[in-house]
Design an enzyme around this catalytic site. Structure first.
Site, PDB file in Angstrom:
ATOM      1  N   SER A 555       7.357  17.370   7.594  1.00 16.46           N
ATOM      2  CA  SER A 555       8.438  16.878   6.747  1.00 16.46           C
ATOM      3  C   SER A 555       9.344  18.026   6.362  1.00 16.46           C
ATOM      4  CB  SER A 555       7.861  16.263   5.470  1.00 16.46           C
ATOM      5  OG  SER A 555       8.908  15.970   4.556  1.00 16.46           O
ATOM      6  N   TYR A 568       2.375  15.745  -2.199  1.00 14.30           N
ATOM      7  CA  TYR A 568       2.922  15.413  -0.876  1.00 14.30           C
ATOM      8  C   TYR A 568       3.430  16.662  -0.172  1.00 14.30           C
ATOM      9  CZ  TYR A 568       5.877  13.186   2.679  1.00 14.30           C
ATOM     10  OH  TYR A 568       6.452  12.805   3.858  1.00 14.30           O
TER      11      TYR A 568
HETATM   12  N1  NAD Z   1      10.256   8.367   6.084  1.00 15.36           N
HETATM   13  C1  NAD Z   1      10.635   9.605   5.883  1.00 15.36           C
HETATM   14  O1  NAD Z   1      11.728   9.894   5.439  1.00 15.36           O
HETATM   15  C2  NAD Z   1       9.731  10.734   6.210  1.00 15.36           C
HETATM   16  C3  NAD Z   1      10.181  12.012   6.014  1.00 15.36           C
HETATM   17  C4  NAD Z   1       9.357  13.063   6.330  1.00 15.36           C
HETATM   18  C5  NAD Z   1       8.100  12.828   6.830  1.00 15.36           C
HETATM   19  N2  NAD Z   1       7.688  11.559   7.021  1.00 15.36           N
HETATM   20  C6  NAD Z   1       6.346  11.367   7.562  1.00 15.36           C
HETATM   21  O2  NAD Z   1       6.376  10.498   8.648  1.00 15.36           O
HETATM   22  C7  NAD Z   1       5.166   9.819   8.738  1.00 15.36           C
HETATM   23  C8  NAD Z   1       5.433   8.329   8.887  1.00 15.36           C
HETATM   24  O3  NAD Z   1       6.105   7.878   7.752  1.00 15.36           O
HETATM   25  P1  NAD Z   1       6.904   6.507   7.697  1.00 15.36           P
HETATM   26  O4  NAD Z   1       8.102   6.777   6.885  1.00 15.36           O
HETATM   27  O5  NAD Z   1       7.093   5.941   9.023  1.00 15.36           O
HETATM   28  O6  NAD Z   1       5.904   5.629   6.802  1.00 15.36           O
HETATM   29  P2  NAD Z   1       5.238   4.195   7.027  1.00 15.36           P
HETATM   30  O7  NAD Z   1       4.559   3.876   5.746  1.00 15.36           O
HETATM   31  O8  NAD Z   1       6.256   3.245   7.536  1.00 15.36           O
HETATM   32  O9  NAD Z   1       4.179   4.483   8.114  1.00 15.36           O
HETATM   33  C9  NAD Z   1       2.996   5.185   7.858  1.00 15.36           C
HETATM   34  C10 NAD Z   1       1.849   4.486   8.518  1.00 15.36           C
HETATM   35  O10 NAD Z   1       0.683   5.270   8.324  1.00 15.36           O
HETATM   36  C11 NAD Z   1      -0.388   4.396   8.090  1.00 15.36           C
HETATM   37  N3  NAD Z   1      -1.455   5.059   7.364  1.00 15.36           N
HETATM   38  C12 NAD Z   1      -1.491   5.434   6.070  1.00 15.36           C
HETATM   39  N4  NAD Z   1      -2.680   5.944   5.778  1.00 15.36           N
HETATM   40  C13 NAD Z   1      -3.429   5.904   6.882  1.00 15.36           C
HETATM   41  C14 NAD Z   1      -4.758   6.287   7.186  1.00 15.36           C
HETATM   42  N5  NAD Z   1      -5.571   6.809   6.265  1.00 15.36           N
HETATM   43  N6  NAD Z   1      -5.199   6.098   8.441  1.00 15.36           N
HETATM   44  C15 NAD Z   1      -4.396   5.555   9.368  1.00 15.36           C
HETATM   45  N7  NAD Z   1      -3.135   5.174   9.139  1.00 15.36           N
HETATM   46  C16 NAD Z   1      -2.658   5.350   7.900  1.00 15.36           C
HETATM   47  C17 NAD Z   1       0.217   3.283   7.294  1.00 15.36           C
HETATM   48  O11 NAD Z   1      -0.594   2.119   7.350  1.00 15.36           O
HETATM   49  C18 NAD Z   1       1.569   3.113   7.931  1.00 15.36           C
HETATM   50  O12 NAD Z   1       1.548   2.137   8.940  1.00 15.36           O
HETATM   51  C19 NAD Z   1       4.369  10.194   7.512  1.00 15.36           C
HETATM   52  O13 NAD Z   1       3.462  11.227   7.811  1.00 15.36           O
HETATM   53  C20 NAD Z   1       5.412  10.697   6.588  1.00 15.36           C
HETATM   54  O14 NAD Z   1       4.917  11.598   5.639  1.00 15.36           O
HETATM   55  C21 NAD Z   1       8.469  10.498   6.715  1.00 15.36           C
END
Ligand code: NAD
Ligand code: ZN
Length: 678
Positions: A555, A568
């Site tokens: 991130s 986080y």
């Molecule tokens: N959305 C953003 O702006 C952003 C920015 C930086 C980093 N990220 C990172 O990207 C990744 C995906 O985020 P997203 O925005 O698509 O979120 P999201 O919530 O849409 O997807 C995350 C997925 O991870 C799954 N998950 C959570 N805990 C879990 C576990 N213990 N075991 C297996 N699966 C699990 C959830 O069920 C979900 O389907 C994350 O690591 C997040 O930190 C997102």
């Protein structure tokens, strides 16, 4: 309007192809002859509709038919230069096409056109091939069918075989078809129904004869220690062996794998005669083109340890390659195509099952199906006689046939991630889902892993069939669950190449608000979870010896000190440093480890929808619905970041172009100066 003969042909083909007892997948072909009005002259013209090259009878449509002018096709007999130059006739078919000609005519077109019957079926039924590969197949054919079915000695498919069968039909007006030695059956009829009836009669009569006359143990007595392991143990053993076996099958070029532990396979491997029979190889040209002439068979009982089995497999692989090289050298002529790879396509492990390989999952799966066909053939032949497949020289003439080579050369160029097997955690939503979709679109097989099995399977189904994507359940913070996920991936596609640590969750809290539980949850899923996934996956990658990629979705917050973001941001910084540490550690195995730093991906993100968005909006003093636009405005490029932009970066990192880059983080944040890397 569809010609009546064509409509009947398609319906008959679909019925015949739908039942695996009648023919192997995509095996065999059918035809009809009939009259249409020539649009050029207005006169009636006699046509031959015949299943073209490729495709399966079960799903044949009119577009899969080649359409030839029967008079011109039959006139080829007068210019036929003899069996030594029979391959030239395939190019000549192009001069017999009617209109645009439909699908490309196959090598079997001559058989269909030259046989004087309105409808012809050529099929590869296990029961028919069992008789066709029995050492006394000719006598058996007489005994089973009397004079209604005629024996045709083995001959490579082509114009001459067509002439032979046409002559047999002319000389034996009472006959309804023939057994083609070493190969399959051909049947005919004056009507479509009659042809179908005759085909089924031959297939069923052969099967009944085998059932009634087979000796009780066609594969010999049970072998001590070779019985099937109990299911759970068998699957665990298969998963433990799979990476090494895939590495063996991929020494010359990377392969996707398929695992089968059906009774047919396990019973064969549990019986005394399996080593002798496996060494004889498959017979029907369709079978061994997909399975190679013979499989690699582990010659240890199921009671051997994993370590013993792995060591022995490595030894056997060396021998297999030498053996295949020898086969090529014995038979290659100066104009043979170059050797196509010496690795086995079928690997048999007693007590455990069969691993089959191909350039994609469908090809690997079908190779396995064909070997099951071959086992059925061997059981039938050994039950009533002795299995005697066509000899090695003839197999070589098929495998390295110039026409076969031309077919391979015509294949479209593979996609950039073809043969690569990807595992994406948290792939049922947001960035993970977009990444799984992108990797699949670029040719990878994808394992979609998430907390909810149902959602993972739903996301996988959205990508394609189980040949392309499968869904598995995992909690990445649980080591046993992670191992089960990796095992499932390995059993689904044979191995693993590309691992995306994406699963995550996010809570926006100040230091004083952050509970121990908040801290633990975020660290368990992201810091510990990605460690557990990387550890289980790296074991597979190292055993395969095929390199690989691990990509972390870190991130912007791994480097940027955002407000109310302690747990986080710290977990993300932990993940980001794992990238560097693992890049340094795993490089010697050809494994690259890189990361992506997204920011502000609101659309599609469950994290944002699940409260984080509201909290962030409150922190920044904007409406939640405007958060994406707000984030866009604070970027240098003023662009909103979408899940597919992150997915594109993952593809680039593990695609063919960044082959020399490891330990890198790519920001995908539309430009945030405070998060620039240096
Ligand atoms: N959305 C953003 O702006 C952003 C920015 C930086 C980093 N990220 C990172 O990207 C990744 C995906 O985020 P997203 O925005 O698509 O979120 P999201 O919530 O849409 O997807 C995350 C997925 O991870 C799954 N998950 C959570 N805990 C879990 C576990 N213990 N075991 C297996 N699966 C699990 C959830 O069920 C979900 O389907 C994350 O690591 C997040 O930190 C997102
Ligand atoms: Zn055939």
């Amino acid at each position: 309007m569809t010609n009546q003969a064509v409509a009947e042909l398609i319906a008959r083909s679909n019925r015949l192809g739908a039942d695996p007892k009648n023919t192997n997948y995509a095996g065999g072909n059918t035809s009809a002859k009939g009259t249409e009005t020539d649009p050029v002259t207005g006169d009636p013209v006699e046509l031959l509709w015949v299943k073209g090259s490729g495709g399966d009878l079960g799903t044949l449509t009119e577009a899969g038919l080649a359409v030839l002018r029967l008079d011109r096709m039959r006139a080829l007999v007068d210019v036929y230069p003899g069996v030594d130059r029979e391959d030239e006739m395939v190019a000549a078919f192009d001069f017999c096409l009617h209109g645009k000609g439909g699908a490309a005519p196959s090598i079997d077109t001559a058989m269909h056109g030259l046989v004087d019957a309105a409808h012809v079926d050529h099929l590869h039924p296990d029961s028919g091939i069992a008789i066709a590969t029995a050492v006394d197949g000719e006598a058996l054919t007489k005994e089973i069918f009397g004079d209604r079915v005629v024996w045709v000695p083995w001959r490579r498919p082509g114009f001459q075989l067509g002439l032979d069968i046409a002559a047999i039909k002319a000389d034996n007006p009472q006959a309804v078809g023939c057994i083609l030695g070493g190969h399959g059956i051909t049947a005919w009829g004056g009507t479509s129904a009659e042809s179908e009836r005759n085909s089924l009669w031959i297939i069923d009569t052969a099967a009944t004869y085998i059932a009634e006359h087979s000796r009780s143990e066609p594969f010999g007595p049970a072998l001590e220690g070779y019985a099937a392991l109990p299911e759970a143990e068998r699957r665990a053993r298969a998963a433990a062996l799979a990476p090494t076996i895939r590495g063996i099958a991929s020494a010359d070029r990377p392969m996707v794998g398929h695992f089968t532990d059906s009774h047919v396979v396990l019973d064969f491997l549990a019986s005394a005669e399996h080593p002798r029979l496996a060494a004889l190889g498959t017979s029907c040209p369709d079978h061994f083109l997909r399975t190679k002439v013979k499989p690699l068979v582990l010659d240890l009982p199921a009671t051997a340890t994993v370590e013993e089995s792995l060591a022995r497999l490595q030894e056997l692989a060396v021998g297999y390659r030498e053996d295949y090289q020898g086969y090529y050298q014995r038979h290659a002529t100066p104009d043979s195509p170059p050797i196509r790879g010496k690795d086995p396509l079928i690997v048999l492990v007693p007590g455990v099952g069969m691993f089959s390989f191909g350039k994609d999952k469908q090809t690997a799966r079908v190779a396995g199906e064909f070997y099951v066909n071959a086992i059925n053939v061997m059981r039938g032949a050994e039950g009533v006689s002795t299995y005697a497949p066509i000899d090695e020289a003839e197999k070589f003439r098929i495998e390295y046939w110039a026409l076969e080579e031309a077919k391979l050369q015509r294949m479209p160029k593979p996609k950039p991630l073809a043969t690569r097997i990807a595992l994406v955690t948290g792939a049922a939503s947001g960035i993970g889902k977009a990444t799984a979709e992108k990797l699949a679109a670029e040719g990878a097989c994808v394992v979609v892993a998430d907390l909810s099995l149902e959602k993972a399977q739903e996301a996988a189904a959205g990508i394609g069939s189980s040949d392309v994507a499968v869904g598995v359940q995992v909690d990445v913070s649980d080591a046993d669950a992670v191992q089960a996920m990796v095992d499932a991936a390995v059993l689904a596609f044979g191995g693993l190449d590309l691992v995306v640590n994406n699963a995550g969750l996010s809570l926006s809290k100040s230091l004083l608000e952050t509970t121990e539980d908040d801290w633990d949850r975020q660290h368990d899923v992201m810091a510990k979870g990605s460690f557990l996934v990387a550890r289980a996956a790296a074991k597979v990658l190292i055993e395969q010896g095929m390199g690989g990629d691990v990509v972390y979705i870190s991130s912007k917050n791994s480097v940027f000190a955002g407000p109310n973001n302690l747990a986080y941001g710290a977990a993300k910084a932990d993940q980001a440093h794992q990238v560097r540490l693992l890049a340094a550690e795993l490089g010697e195995h050809g494994i690259k480890v890189n990361g992506v730093n997204p920011d502000g991906v609101v659309q599609g993100s469950g994290i944002f929808a699940g409260g984080w968005g509201a909290q962030r909006a409150a922190v920044y003093g904007v409406e939640e619905k405007d958060l994406g636009a707000f984030y866009a405005q604070r970027t240098i490029l003023k662009r909103e970041v979408l899940p597919e932009h992150i997915a594109n970066a993952v593809f680039v990192l593990c695609g063919p172009d960044l082959s020399h880059t490891t330990g890198l983080h790519v920001p995908v944040d539309a430009g945030v100066a405070a998060a620039f890397l240096r």
